[in-house]
Design an enzyme around this catalytic site. Structure first.
Site, PDB file in Angstrom:
ATOM      1  N   ASP A  48      -5.892  -0.991 -10.148  1.00 42.62           N
ATOM      2  CA  ASP A  48      -7.267  -1.486 -10.148  1.00 42.62           C
ATOM      3  C   ASP A  48      -7.653  -2.077 -11.501  1.00 42.62           C
ATOM      4  O   ASP A  48      -8.215  -3.172 -11.583  1.00 42.62           O
ATOM      5  CB  ASP A  48      -8.248  -0.351  -9.813  1.00 42.62           C
ATOM      6  CG  ASP A  48      -7.974   0.240  -8.446  1.00 42.62           C
ATOM      7  OD1 ASP A  48      -7.152  -0.330  -7.701  1.00 42.62           O
ATOM      8  OD2 ASP A  48      -8.573   1.288  -8.126  1.00 42.62           O
ATOM      9  N   GLU A  61       0.854  -1.195   0.000  1.00 42.83           N
ATOM     10  CA  GLU A  61       0.000   0.000   0.000  1.00 42.83           C
ATOM     11  C   GLU A  61       0.890   1.246   0.000  1.00 42.83           C
ATOM     12  O   GLU A  61       1.918   1.277   0.693  1.00 42.83           O
ATOM     13  CB  GLU A  61      -0.873  -0.033   1.259  1.00 42.83           C
ATOM     14  CG  GLU A  61      -2.259   0.472   1.064  1.00 42.83           C
ATOM     15  CD  GLU A  61      -3.137  -0.399   0.168  1.00 42.83           C
ATOM     16  OE1 GLU A  61      -3.371   0.027  -0.981  1.00 42.83           O
ATOM     17  OE2 GLU A  61      -3.602  -1.459   0.617  1.00 42.83           O
ATOM     18  N   HIS A  62       0.507   2.246  -0.788  1.00 43.10           N
ATOM     19  CA  HIS A  62       1.321   3.462  -0.968  1.00 43.10           C
ATOM     20  C   HIS A  62       2.687   3.121  -1.565  1.00 43.10           C
ATOM     21  O   HIS A  62       3.658   3.851  -1.369  1.00 43.10           O
ATOM     22  CB  HIS A  62       1.499   4.222   0.357  1.00 43.10           C
ATOM     23  CG  HIS A  62       0.243   4.915   0.801  1.00 43.10           C
ATOM     24  ND1 HIS A  62      -0.171   6.116   0.275  1.00 43.10           N
ATOM     25  CD2 HIS A  62      -0.710   4.546   1.699  1.00 43.10           C
ATOM     26  CE1 HIS A  62      -1.322   6.471   0.850  1.00 43.10           C
ATOM     27  NE2 HIS A  62      -1.673   5.536   1.707  1.00 43.10           N
ATOM     28  N   SER A  90     -15.554   0.873 -10.223  1.00 47.68           N
ATOM     29  CA  SER A  90     -15.352   1.642 -11.461  1.00 47.68           C
ATOM     30  C   SER A  90     -14.393   0.917 -12.403  1.00 47.68           C
ATOM     31  O   SER A  90     -14.622   0.875 -13.610  1.00 47.68           O
ATOM     32  CB  SER A  90     -14.868   3.060 -11.157  1.00 47.68           C
ATOM     33  OG  SER A  90     -13.625   3.063 -10.511  1.00 47.68           O
ATOM     34  N   LEU A 136     -13.371  -1.507  -3.421  1.00 46.00           N
ATOM     35  CA  LEU A 136     -13.207  -2.735  -4.202  1.00 46.00           C
ATOM     36  C   LEU A 136     -13.168  -2.441  -5.699  1.00 46.00           C
ATOM     37  O   LEU A 136     -13.147  -3.349  -6.519  1.00 46.00           O
ATOM     38  CB  LEU A 136     -14.345  -3.714  -3.888  1.00 46.00           C
ATOM     39  CG  LEU A 136     -14.381  -4.160  -2.431  1.00 46.00           C
ATOM     40  CD1 LEU A 136     -15.544  -5.099  -2.177  1.00 46.00           C
ATOM     41  CD2 LEU A 136     -13.086  -4.855  -2.067  1.00 46.00           C
ATOM     42  N   SER A 179     -28.631   1.081 -17.217  1.00 49.65           N
ATOM     43  CA  SER A 179     -28.026   0.621 -15.966  1.00 49.65           C
ATOM     44  C   SER A 179     -29.119   0.048 -15.075  1.00 49.65           C
ATOM     45  O   SER A 179     -30.002   0.774 -14.619  1.00 49.65           O
ATOM     46  CB  SER A 179     -27.341   1.795 -15.262  1.00 49.65           C
ATOM     47  OG  SER A 179     -27.148   1.477 -13.890  1.00 49.65           O
ATOM     48  N   GLY A 195     -17.861   2.386  -4.187  1.00 48.16           N
ATOM     49  CA  GLY A 195     -17.127   3.269  -3.292  1.00 48.16           C
ATOM     50  C   GLY A 195     -16.666   2.633  -2.000  1.00 48.16           C
ATOM     51  O   GLY A 195     -16.372   3.324  -1.028  1.00 48.16           O
ATOM     52  N   ALA A 196     -16.573   1.296  -1.961  1.00 47.87           N
ATOM     53  CA  ALA A 196     -16.142   0.613  -0.735  1.00 47.87           C
ATOM     54  C   ALA A 196     -14.664   0.249  -0.797  1.00 47.87           C
ATOM     55  O   ALA A 196     -14.133  -0.387   0.104  1.00 47.87           O
ATOM     56  CB  ALA A 196     -16.977  -0.637  -0.504  1.00 47.87           C
ATOM     57  N   GLU A 211     -10.631   7.051 -16.333  1.00 47.52           N
ATOM     58  CA  GLU A 211     -10.759   7.711 -15.022  1.00 47.52           C
ATOM     59  C   GLU A 211     -10.131   9.108 -15.074  1.00 47.52           C
ATOM     60  O   GLU A 211     -10.719  10.076 -14.583  1.00 47.52           O
ATOM     61  CB  GLU A 211     -10.064   6.889 -13.928  1.00 47.52           C
ATOM     62  CG  GLU A 211     -10.600   5.481 -13.767  1.00 47.52           C
ATOM     63  CD  GLU A 211     -11.506   5.300 -12.552  1.00 47.52           C
ATOM     64  OE1 GLU A 211     -11.708   6.240 -11.769  1.00 47.52           O
ATOM     65  OE2 GLU A 211     -12.008   4.160 -12.394  1.00 47.52           O
TER      66      GLU A 211
HETATM   67  P1  ADP Z   1     -15.064   2.413  -6.405  1.00 46.21           P
HETATM   68  O1  ADP Z   1     -14.083   2.531  -5.292  1.00 46.21           O
HETATM   69  O2  ADP Z   1     -16.088   1.372  -6.115  1.00 46.21           O
HETATM   70  O3  ADP Z   1     -14.401   2.250  -7.730  1.00 46.21           O
HETATM   71  P2  ADP Z   1     -15.794   4.919  -7.555  1.00 46.21           P
HETATM   72  O4  ADP Z   1     -16.388   6.133  -6.978  1.00 46.21           O
HETATM   73  O5  ADP Z   1     -14.462   5.005  -8.195  1.00 46.21           O
HETATM   74  O6  ADP Z   1     -15.845   3.799  -6.428  1.00 46.21           O
HETATM   75  O7  ADP Z   1     -16.767   4.358  -8.684  1.00 46.21           O
HETATM   76  C1  ADP Z   1     -18.125   4.217  -8.434  1.00 46.21           C
HETATM   77  C2  ADP Z   1     -18.906   4.680  -9.654  1.00 46.21           C
HETATM   78  O8  ADP Z   1     -18.818   3.673 -10.683  1.00 46.21           O
HETATM   79  C3  ADP Z   1     -20.360   4.847  -9.384  1.00 46.21           C
HETATM   80  O9  ADP Z   1     -20.646   6.142  -8.901  1.00 46.21           O
HETATM   81  C4  ADP Z   1     -20.982   4.623 -10.751  1.00 46.21           C
HETATM   82  O10 ADP Z   1     -20.869   5.768 -11.549  1.00 46.21           O
HETATM   83  C5  ADP Z   1     -20.060   3.550 -11.336  1.00 46.21           C
HETATM   84  N1  ADP Z   1     -20.611   2.213 -11.016  1.00 46.21           N
HETATM   85  C6  ADP Z   1     -20.012   1.245 -10.286  1.00 46.21           C
HETATM   86  N2  ADP Z   1     -20.797   0.155 -10.189  1.00 46.21           N
HETATM   87  C7  ADP Z   1     -21.917   0.434 -10.884  1.00 46.21           C
HETATM   88  C8  ADP Z   1     -23.131  -0.279 -11.143  1.00 46.21           C
HETATM   89  N3  ADP Z   1     -23.335  -1.512 -10.660  1.00 46.21           N
HETATM   90  N4  ADP Z   1     -24.065   0.330 -11.891  1.00 46.21           N
HETATM   91  C9  ADP Z   1     -23.867   1.572 -12.378  1.00 46.21           C
HETATM   92  N5  ADP Z   1     -22.765   2.300 -12.149  1.00 46.21           N
HETATM   93  C10 ADP Z   1     -21.780   1.740 -11.416  1.00 46.21           C
HETATM   94 MG    MG Z   2     -12.989   3.619  -8.492  1.00 51.82          MG
END
Ligand code: ADP
Ligand code: MG
Length: 379
Positions: free
Chosen positions: A171, A33-34, A126, A123, A67, A120-121, A159
């Site tokens: 990622d 990490e980092h 995106s 994992l 979606s 956003g957890a 991204e």
């Molecule tokens: P993470 O850490 O999970 O990558 P991010 O904020 O980088 O969090 O990405 C999350 C974004 O990716 C969501 O706001 C959405 O735009 C898109 N996304 C991820 N999963 C889905 C899904 N199942 N359906 C639609 N959009 C998704």
């Molecule tokens: Mg992401």
């Protein structure tokens, strides 16, 4: 209905026919990490949580995509000026544009997608989304001529250029290259990678999401980077990847105590990844776990990117006798990743939920993960 059936059903409803299905995965990082911006190693693996899409070329120059999870529909063209307004659609648009900008082909298509990577957890839902579509477009429109690393770079550029996230390559790399039962050591200096078997029989990998996010992500991150760059320049190397603890000791008087601690963490973390790789080849999960705890301690005490909630989850793991536990991700919130013996699992989860809720008013979210395949075509 499972995810695949739901997608099939929605595709028929929206577009009245059948397309091809693809999927790609979220990821964990076991250790390292980092280290990315210090030219070191990361050690991710794809997980059994995916984004899945059904896609079919529609013979036009328009994209139509639904979606399932957000229950929104988007329609856009493939020129730079056609960027959709919905954030989720920008990931898909970005992948199209990055392929086209590189001389590849993307034509109009219809798509329906859904996923079970928590958003956003930490994992990387995106990256799963980008990799799913990048893999699909390569298969559908480019006869698989784009190499896999380029697919990861296409996700990363998406991204950067279309979503305003200045991320590294880990990622998307993990999502594209992931293989069931294998973690991947990615050398962030050379970008070479190697698979290592990860079949922890008798153990489980579980993430505990603290659901806290302290709002100081950017500036501490930049400060950590600046410390590392400064120490590297005092030592006279390009990045801390090329520095040893001996090198660091020699310049100790010329740098602040804080910078010393930052660099110490990075240099030790590089070695911990290598230790874990060796340990995995012996099936020695005790050593893997020990290094995870040491990483947590380093991130907490030397690199100072932990927070009370994550330290508490780490303490609970230790008290329960969990084999390994540490913060996953950049810090200041998010998840811990835990390597837990099967017979300890229930007690650990129960204890962690109860104790954490008592102290912070809510339970951590539990995510079980299994190391699985990354981007792929599915029947
Ligand atoms: P993470 O850490 O999970 O990558 P991010 O904020 O980088 O969090 O990405 C999350 C974004 O990716 C969501 O706001 C959405 O735009 C898109 N996304 C991820 N999963 C889905 C899904 N199942 N359906 C639609 N959009 C998704
Ligand atoms: Mg992401």
């Amino acid at each position: 209905m499972d995810m695949k059936e739901t997608i099939r059903d929605q595709f028929t409803r929206h577009f009245g026919n059948e397309g091809q299905m693809y999927a790609s995965a979220g990821r964990i990082n076991l250790i390292g990490e980092h280290t990315d911006y210090n030219g070191g190693f990361v050690f991710p693996g794809a997980i059994d949580k995916v984004i899945m899409a059904e896609i079919k070329p529609n013979g036009t120059d328009k994209v139509r995509v639904y979606s399932v999870d957000i229950n929104e529909y988007a329609e856009f063209g493939l020129e730079e000026a056609d960027a959709p307004s919905q954030q989720w659609a920008r990931y898909i648009f970005g992948v199209c544009r990055e392929i086209i900008k590189r001389g590849g082909e993307v034509k109009g298509f219809d798509a329906v997608f859904a996923g079970n990577v928590p958003l956003g957890a930490g994992l990387s839902s995106s990256a799963a989304l980008e990799s799913c579509f990048a893999f699909a477009f390569n298969d559908m429109f480019n006869a698989n001529k784009i190499d896999k690393f380029e697919l990861a770079l296409i996700g990363q550029s998406t991204e950067h250029n279309y979503c305003g996230v200045n991320c590294g390559i880990m990622d998307q790399f993990a999502s594209v290259f992931g293989k069931a039962g294998n973690l991947m050591r990615l050398d962030c200096r050379s970008l070479e990678h190697e698979y290592y078997p990860f079949n922890p029989e008798g153990y489980r990998l579980v993430l505990l999401d603290s659901k806290v996010k302290h709002e100081l992500v950017d500036s501490p991150y930049n400060k950590r980077r600046a410390s590392c760059e400064h120490v590297a320049s005092v030592i006279g190397v390009e990045t801390l990847r090329d520095a040893s603890m001996d090198d660091l000791e020699k310049v100790k008087d010329q740098i602040s105590a804080e910078d010393y601690n930052r660099a110490k963490y990075v240099i030790e973390e590089k070695q911990r990844v290598l230790d874990v790789c060796d340990a995995l080849q012996r099936g020695d999960y005790d050593t893997v776990g020990d290094r995870m705890y040491k990483t947590h301690e380093g991130m907490s005490k030397l690199y100072e990117v932990s927070c009370v909630e994550l330290d508490y989850l780490n303490d609970i793991a230790k008290e329960c006798g969990v084999t390994g536990s540490r913060i996953m991700g950049g810090g200041f919130g998010g998840c811990t990743i835990n390597l837990v013996k099967d017979d300890l699992y229930d007690k650990f989860i129960e204890t962690a939920k109860a104790k954490f809720a008592e102290k912070y008013g809510h339970e951590p979210q539990v995510y079980d993960v299994v190391i699985s395949d990354g981007a792929r075509k599915i029947d």
